[in-house]
Design a protein around this motif. Structure first.
Motif, mmCIF file in Angstrom:
data_model
loop_
_atom_site.group_PDB
_atom_site.id
_atom_site.type_symbol
_atom_site.label_atom_id
_atom_site.label_comp_id
_atom_site.label_asym_id
_atom_site.label_seq_id
_atom_site.Cartn_x
_atom_site.Cartn_y
_atom_site.Cartn_z
ATOM 1 N N ILE A 109 5.214 5.992 1.943
ATOM 2 C CA ILE A 109 4.741 7.358 1.639
ATOM 3 C C ILE A 109 5.595 8.033 0.808
ATOM 4 N N ILE A 110 5.078 8.396 -0.494
ATOM 5 C CA ILE A 110 5.957 9.433 -1.272
ATOM 6 C C ILE A 110 5.297 10.785 -1.555
ATOM 7 N N LYS B 21 0.771 -1.123 0.141
ATOM 8 C CA LYS B 21 0.208 0.151 0.117
ATOM 9 C C LYS B 21 0.854 1.301 0.042
ATOM 10 N N ILE B 22 0.708 2.221 -1.238
ATOM 11 C CA ILE B 22 1.566 3.354 -1.166
ATOM 12 C C ILE B 22 0.485 4.501 -1.095
ATOM 13 N N LEU B 23 0.830 5.572 -0.607
ATOM 14 C CA LEU B 23 0.280 6.777 -0.492
ATOM 15 C C LEU B 23 1.092 7.859 -0.972
ATOM 16 N N LEU B 24 0.467 8.679 -1.983
ATOM 17 C CA LEU B 24 1.194 9.791 -2.692
ATOM 18 C C LEU B 24 0.352 10.965 -2.311
ATOM 19 N N PRO C 184 -5.507 18.056 5.725
ATOM 20 C CA PRO C 184 -4.656 16.895 6.491
ATOM 21 C C PRO C 184 -5.296 15.414 6.195
ATOM 22 N N ASP C 185 -5.915 15.245 5.251
ATOM 23 C CA ASP C 185 -6.549 13.922 4.773
ATOM 24 C C ASP C 185 -5.401 12.866 4.712
ATOM 25 N N ALA C 186 -4.412 13.109 3.781
ATOM 26 C CA ALA C 186 -3.548 11.896 3.584
ATOM 27 C C ALA C 186 -2.915 11.487 5.045
ATOM 28 N N GLN C 187 -2.677 12.286 6.043
ATOM 29 C CA GLN C 187 -2.079 12.119 7.274
ATOM 30 C C GLN C 187 -2.909 10.915 8.043
ATOM 31 N N PHE D 56 -3.823 11.229 -2.809
ATOM 32 C CA PHE D 56 -4.466 12.196 -1.894
ATOM 33 C C PHE D 56 -4.190 13.437 -2.277
ATOM 34 N N PRO D 57 -4.985 14.614 -1.823
ATOM 35 C CA PRO D 57 -4.676 15.966 -2.174
ATOM 36 C C PRO D 57 -3.306 16.498 -1.320
ATOM 37 N N SER D 58 -2.992 17.630 -1.564
ATOM 38 C CA SER D 58 -1.622 17.968 -0.814
ATOM 39 C C SER D 58 -1.750 18.279 0.476
ATOM 40 N N LEU D 59 -0.679 18.033 1.241
ATOM 41 C CA LEU D 59 -0.610 18.101 2.656
ATOM 42 C C LEU D 59 -0.633 19.523 3.101
ATOM 43 N N ALA D 60 -0.189 20.508 2.209
ATOM 44 C CA ALA D 60 -0.322 21.951 2.400
ATOM 45 C C ALA D 60 -1.591 22.660 2.457
ATOM 46 N N VAL D 61 -2.472 21.755 2.242
ATOM 47 C CA VAL D 61 -4.007 22.326 1.973
ATOM 48 C C VAL D 61 -4.879 21.661 3.000
#
Length: 260
Positions: A177-178, A39-42, A165-168, A158-163
Protein backbone atom coordinates in the motif's frame (compact mmCIF):
# COMPACT_ATOMS: atom_id res chain seq x y z
CA UNK A 1 -9.11 -9.09 -32.53
CA UNK A 2 -6.44 -6.44 -32.15
CA UNK A 3 -6.18 -4.98 -28.64
CA UNK A 4 -7.07 -1.29 -28.44
CA UNK A 5 -4.23 1.01 -27.47
CA UNK A 6 -4.01 3.84 -24.93
CA UNK A 7 -1.31 6.45 -25.50
CA UNK A 8 0.74 7.47 -22.48
CA UNK A 9 3.43 10.11 -22.34
CA UNK A 10 6.76 9.53 -20.64
CA UNK A 11 8.06 12.25 -18.35
CA UNK A 12 11.38 13.69 -19.55
CA UNK A 13 12.08 15.59 -16.32
CA UNK A 14 15.30 14.13 -14.90
CA UNK A 15 14.37 15.08 -11.36
CA UNK A 16 10.97 13.35 -11.53
CA UNK A 17 12.45 10.26 -13.18
CA UNK A 18 15.19 10.04 -10.55
CA UNK A 19 12.54 10.14 -7.81
CA UNK A 20 10.45 7.48 -9.57
CA UNK A 21 13.54 5.27 -9.94
CA UNK A 22 14.01 5.31 -6.16
CA UNK A 23 10.41 4.20 -5.69
CA UNK A 24 10.72 1.44 -8.28
CA UNK A 25 13.85 0.05 -6.62
CA UNK A 26 11.98 -0.15 -3.30
CA UNK A 27 9.06 -1.91 -4.99
CA UNK A 28 11.24 -4.43 -6.82
CA UNK A 29 13.21 -5.22 -3.65
CA UNK A 30 9.97 -6.05 -1.84
CA UNK A 31 8.82 -8.58 -4.43
CA UNK A 32 8.92 -12.02 -2.80
CA UNK A 33 6.87 -14.40 -4.94
CA UNK A 34 8.19 -14.70 -8.47
CA UNK A 35 5.24 -16.82 -9.66
CA UNK A 36 2.48 -14.23 -9.37
CA UNK A 37 2.20 -10.49 -9.78
CA UNK A 38 3.19 -8.11 -7.03
CA UNK A 39 -0.02 -6.19 -6.34
CA UNK A 40 0.39 -2.56 -5.26
CA UNK A 41 -2.38 -0.18 -4.24
CA UNK A 42 -1.93 3.58 -4.51
CA UNK A 43 -4.32 6.03 -2.87
CA UNK A 44 -4.22 9.66 -1.82
CA UNK A 45 -4.41 11.03 1.70
CA UNK A 46 -6.30 13.95 0.20
CA UNK A 47 -8.07 14.74 -3.09
CA UNK A 48 -5.96 15.77 -6.11
CA UNK A 49 -2.78 14.44 -4.53
CA UNK A 50 -1.48 13.18 -7.89
CA UNK A 51 -2.19 9.48 -7.42
CA UNK A 52 -2.99 8.82 -11.08
CA UNK A 53 0.05 10.60 -12.51
CA UNK A 54 2.27 8.85 -9.96
CA UNK A 55 0.73 5.46 -10.79
CA UNK A 56 1.33 6.03 -14.50
CA UNK A 57 4.96 7.05 -13.93
CA UNK A 58 5.62 3.97 -11.78
CA UNK A 59 3.87 1.76 -14.33
CA UNK A 60 6.01 3.11 -17.17
CA UNK A 61 9.20 2.67 -15.13
CA UNK A 62 8.36 -0.96 -14.27
CA UNK A 63 7.51 -1.68 -17.90
CA UNK A 64 10.84 -0.15 -18.93
CA UNK A 65 12.43 -2.76 -16.65
CA UNK A 66 10.91 -5.36 -19.02
CA UNK A 67 8.27 -6.35 -16.47
CA UNK A 68 4.74 -7.05 -17.67
CA UNK A 69 2.80 -4.39 -15.78
CA UNK A 70 -0.93 -3.73 -15.52
CA UNK A 71 -2.37 -0.42 -14.31
CA UNK A 72 -6.01 -0.56 -13.18
CA UNK A 73 -8.04 2.62 -12.78
CA UNK A 74 -10.28 1.87 -9.79
CA UNK A 75 -11.94 5.29 -9.63
CA UNK A 76 -15.30 4.00 -10.90
CA UNK A 77 -17.17 6.85 -9.22
CA UNK A 78 -16.05 9.33 -11.86
CA UNK A 79 -17.72 9.32 -15.28
CA UNK A 80 -15.58 8.51 -18.32
CA UNK A 81 -15.85 11.99 -19.79
CA UNK A 82 -13.98 13.37 -16.76
CA UNK A 83 -11.12 10.87 -17.14
CA UNK A 84 -8.41 11.92 -19.57
CA UNK A 85 -6.98 8.44 -20.19
CA UNK A 86 -10.39 6.83 -20.53
CA UNK A 87 -11.81 9.26 -23.08
CA UNK A 88 -11.48 6.84 -26.00
CA UNK A 89 -12.28 3.61 -24.15
CA UNK A 90 -15.56 1.71 -24.30
CA UNK A 91 -15.41 -0.95 -21.58
CA UNK A 92 -13.58 -1.02 -18.26
CA UNK A 93 -13.45 -2.36 -14.73
CA UNK A 94 -16.96 -1.28 -13.76
CA UNK A 95 -18.50 -2.84 -16.87
CA UNK A 96 -16.71 -6.13 -16.23
CA UNK A 97 -17.79 -6.32 -12.59
CA UNK A 98 -21.40 -5.39 -13.31
CA UNK A 99 -21.67 -8.08 -16.00
CA UNK A 100 -19.47 -10.68 -14.26
CA UNK A 101 -22.39 -12.74 -12.99
CA UNK A 102 -23.64 -13.27 -16.54
CA UNK A 103 -20.09 -13.73 -17.82
CA UNK A 104 -20.86 -11.40 -20.70
CA UNK A 105 -17.55 -9.56 -20.76
CA UNK A 106 -14.25 -11.52 -20.84
CA UNK A 107 -11.20 -10.07 -19.07
CA UNK A 108 -9.46 -9.45 -22.39
CA UNK A 109 -12.19 -6.97 -23.40
CA UNK A 110 -11.29 -4.53 -20.61
CA UNK A 111 -7.48 -4.75 -20.91
CA UNK A 112 -5.95 -2.22 -23.29
CA UNK A 113 -2.41 -2.13 -24.60
CA UNK A 114 -0.43 1.12 -24.42
CA UNK A 115 2.28 2.72 -26.50
CA UNK A 116 4.71 1.62 -23.77
CA UNK A 117 5.98 -1.91 -24.36
CA UNK A 118 4.85 -4.35 -21.61
CA UNK A 119 2.51 -1.82 -19.99
CA UNK A 120 -1.23 -2.55 -20.10
CA UNK A 121 -4.21 -0.61 -18.79
CA UNK A 122 -7.71 -1.30 -17.44
CA UNK A 123 -9.87 1.86 -17.54
CA UNK A 124 -12.49 2.61 -14.88
CA UNK A 125 -15.41 1.92 -17.20
CA UNK A 126 -19.00 2.96 -16.60
CA UNK A 127 -20.01 5.16 -13.68
CA UNK A 128 -21.21 3.23 -10.60
CA UNK A 129 -23.11 5.00 -7.83
CA UNK A 130 -22.23 2.41 -5.16
CA UNK A 131 -18.81 1.04 -6.21
CA UNK A 132 -17.70 -0.06 -2.73
CA UNK A 133 -20.22 -2.92 -2.79
CA UNK A 134 -19.15 -3.98 -6.28
CA UNK A 135 -15.45 -3.84 -5.39
CA UNK A 136 -16.20 -5.99 -2.33
CA UNK A 137 -17.69 -8.72 -4.50
CA UNK A 138 -16.13 -12.10 -5.25
CA UNK A 139 -16.00 -11.00 -8.88
CA UNK A 140 -13.32 -8.43 -8.09
CA UNK A 141 -11.31 -11.03 -6.20
CA UNK A 142 -11.64 -13.52 -9.06
CA UNK A 143 -10.66 -10.82 -11.54
CA UNK A 144 -7.44 -10.15 -9.63
CA UNK A 145 -6.61 -13.84 -9.29
CA UNK A 146 -7.00 -14.31 -13.02
CA UNK A 147 -4.75 -11.37 -13.86
CA UNK A 148 -1.92 -11.96 -11.42
CA UNK A 149 -0.74 -15.03 -13.31
CA UNK A 150 -0.20 -13.00 -16.49
CA UNK A 151 1.68 -10.01 -15.07
CA UNK A 152 4.72 -9.24 -12.97
CA UNK A 153 3.16 -6.14 -11.38
CA UNK A 154 -0.40 -4.90 -10.96
CA UNK A 155 -0.98 -1.30 -9.85
CA UNK A 156 -4.36 -0.25 -8.45
CA UNK A 157 -5.06 3.48 -8.78
CA UNK A 158 -7.72 4.36 -6.17
CA UNK A 159 -9.40 7.65 -5.23
CA UNK A 160 -8.43 9.39 -2.00
CA UNK A 161 -9.10 7.78 1.37
CA UNK A 162 -10.22 11.17 2.65
CA UNK A 163 -13.18 11.11 0.28
CA UNK A 164 -14.32 7.49 -0.16
CA UNK A 165 -13.49 4.10 1.45
CA UNK A 166 -13.06 2.21 -1.85
CA UNK A 167 -9.31 1.61 -1.46
CA UNK A 168 -9.84 -0.08 1.91
CA UNK A 169 -11.66 -2.92 0.15
CA UNK A 170 -8.39 -4.24 -1.26
CA UNK A 171 -6.09 -3.59 1.72
CA UNK A 172 -6.09 -7.30 2.56
CA UNK A 173 -5.78 -8.38 -1.09
CA UNK A 174 -2.61 -6.55 -2.12
CA UNK A 175 1.07 -6.94 -1.31
CA UNK A 176 1.80 -3.26 -0.83
CA UNK A 177 0.00 0.00 0.00
CA UNK A 178 1.41 3.38 -1.02
CA UNK A 179 -0.06 6.65 0.25
CA UNK A 180 0.18 9.85 -1.78
CA UNK A 181 0.21 13.33 -0.27
CA UNK A 182 0.93 16.83 -1.50
CA UNK A 183 3.28 19.23 0.25
CA UNK A 184 1.43 22.31 1.42
CA UNK A 185 -1.98 20.96 0.40
CA UNK A 186 -2.56 17.69 2.26
CA UNK A 187 -3.43 18.47 5.87
CA UNK A 188 -1.78 16.70 8.81
CA UNK A 189 -5.17 15.38 9.93
CA UNK A 190 -5.69 13.76 6.53
CA UNK A 191 -2.32 12.02 6.81
CA UNK A 192 -3.09 10.83 10.35
CA UNK A 193 -6.50 9.55 9.25
CA UNK A 194 -5.04 7.71 6.26
CA UNK A 195 -2.36 6.04 8.38
CA UNK A 196 -4.98 5.05 10.95
CA UNK A 197 -6.96 3.29 8.24
CA UNK A 198 -3.97 1.16 7.21
CA UNK A 199 -2.86 0.43 10.78
CA UNK A 200 -4.15 -3.16 10.68
CA UNK A 201 -2.18 -3.71 7.47
CA UNK A 202 1.07 -2.10 8.60
CA UNK A 203 3.19 -4.96 7.25
CA UNK A 204 1.91 -4.09 3.78
CA UNK A 205 2.57 -0.37 4.03
CA UNK A 206 5.33 0.54 1.57
CA UNK A 207 5.45 4.21 2.51
CA UNK A 208 4.25 7.65 1.46
CA UNK A 209 5.09 9.63 -1.67
CA UNK A 210 5.02 13.40 -1.29
CA UNK A 211 4.21 15.33 -4.46
CA UNK A 212 4.62 18.97 -5.51
CA UNK A 213 7.80 19.64 -3.55
CA UNK A 214 9.36 22.99 -4.59
CA UNK A 215 12.83 22.62 -6.11
CA UNK A 216 14.51 24.72 -3.41
CA UNK A 217 13.02 22.50 -0.68
CA UNK A 218 14.04 19.33 -2.52
CA UNK A 219 17.54 20.67 -3.13
CA UNK A 220 17.91 21.49 0.57
CA UNK A 221 17.03 17.92 1.60
CA UNK A 222 18.69 15.99 -1.24
CA UNK A 223 21.98 17.79 -1.73
CA UNK A 224 23.35 15.76 -4.66
CA UNK A 225 20.14 15.11 -6.53
CA UNK A 226 21.61 16.34 -9.85
CA UNK A 227 24.99 14.61 -9.69
CA UNK A 228 24.31 12.41 -12.74
CA UNK A 229 22.05 14.78 -14.67
CA UNK A 230 22.96 15.63 -18.27
CA UNK A 231 22.49 18.85 -20.24
CA UNK A 232 20.63 19.34 -23.52
CA UNK A 233 23.62 17.95 -25.42
CA UNK A 234 23.55 14.77 -23.37
CA UNK A 235 26.72 15.67 -21.50
CA UNK A 236 27.31 15.77 -17.76
CA UNK A 237 28.16 19.14 -16.30
CA UNK A 238 29.72 18.59 -12.90
CA UNK A 239 31.18 22.07 -12.49
CA UNK A 240 28.20 23.33 -10.55
CA UNK A 241 27.80 20.20 -8.44
CA UNK A 242 28.60 20.58 -4.72
CA UNK A 243 30.17 17.13 -4.36
CA UNK A 244 32.34 17.65 -7.42
CA UNK A 245 33.47 21.05 -6.16
CA UNK A 246 34.45 19.50 -2.83
CA UNK A 247 36.31 16.74 -4.68
CA UNK A 248 38.26 19.33 -6.71
CA UNK A 249 39.07 21.27 -3.53
CA UNK A 250 40.42 18.14 -1.80
CA UNK A 251 42.43 17.28 -4.92
CA UNK A 252 44.03 20.73 -5.00
CA UNK A 253 44.92 20.48 -1.30
CA UNK A 254 46.56 17.09 -1.80
CA UNK A 255 48.44 18.51 -4.77
CA UNK A 256 49.79 21.42 -2.72
CA UNK A 257 50.87 19.08 0.08
CA UNK A 258 52.74 16.82 -2.32
CA UNK A 259 54.54 19.80 -3.85
CA UNK A 260 55.70 20.99 -0.45
Amino acid sequence: MKMKQINLYMNDDQLVNAAIDKIVVEIVNKKENGDTAQKILLTGCSPLAGTTSTSISIGIALANCHKRTLLIDCDVRKALKYKKLNAETTLGLADYLLKAEEGKIPESEVIYSTNIDKLFYVPCGAYISNPTRVLCSDYMENFIETLEEDFDYILFDFPSLAVVPDAQVLFNKVDGIILISTLGETRKKEIRDAKAKIQLFQERYYGMIVNKIPLDVYRHNVKEYDYYFVDEKGEQNLNGNIAYKQYQKRTRKRGKKSES
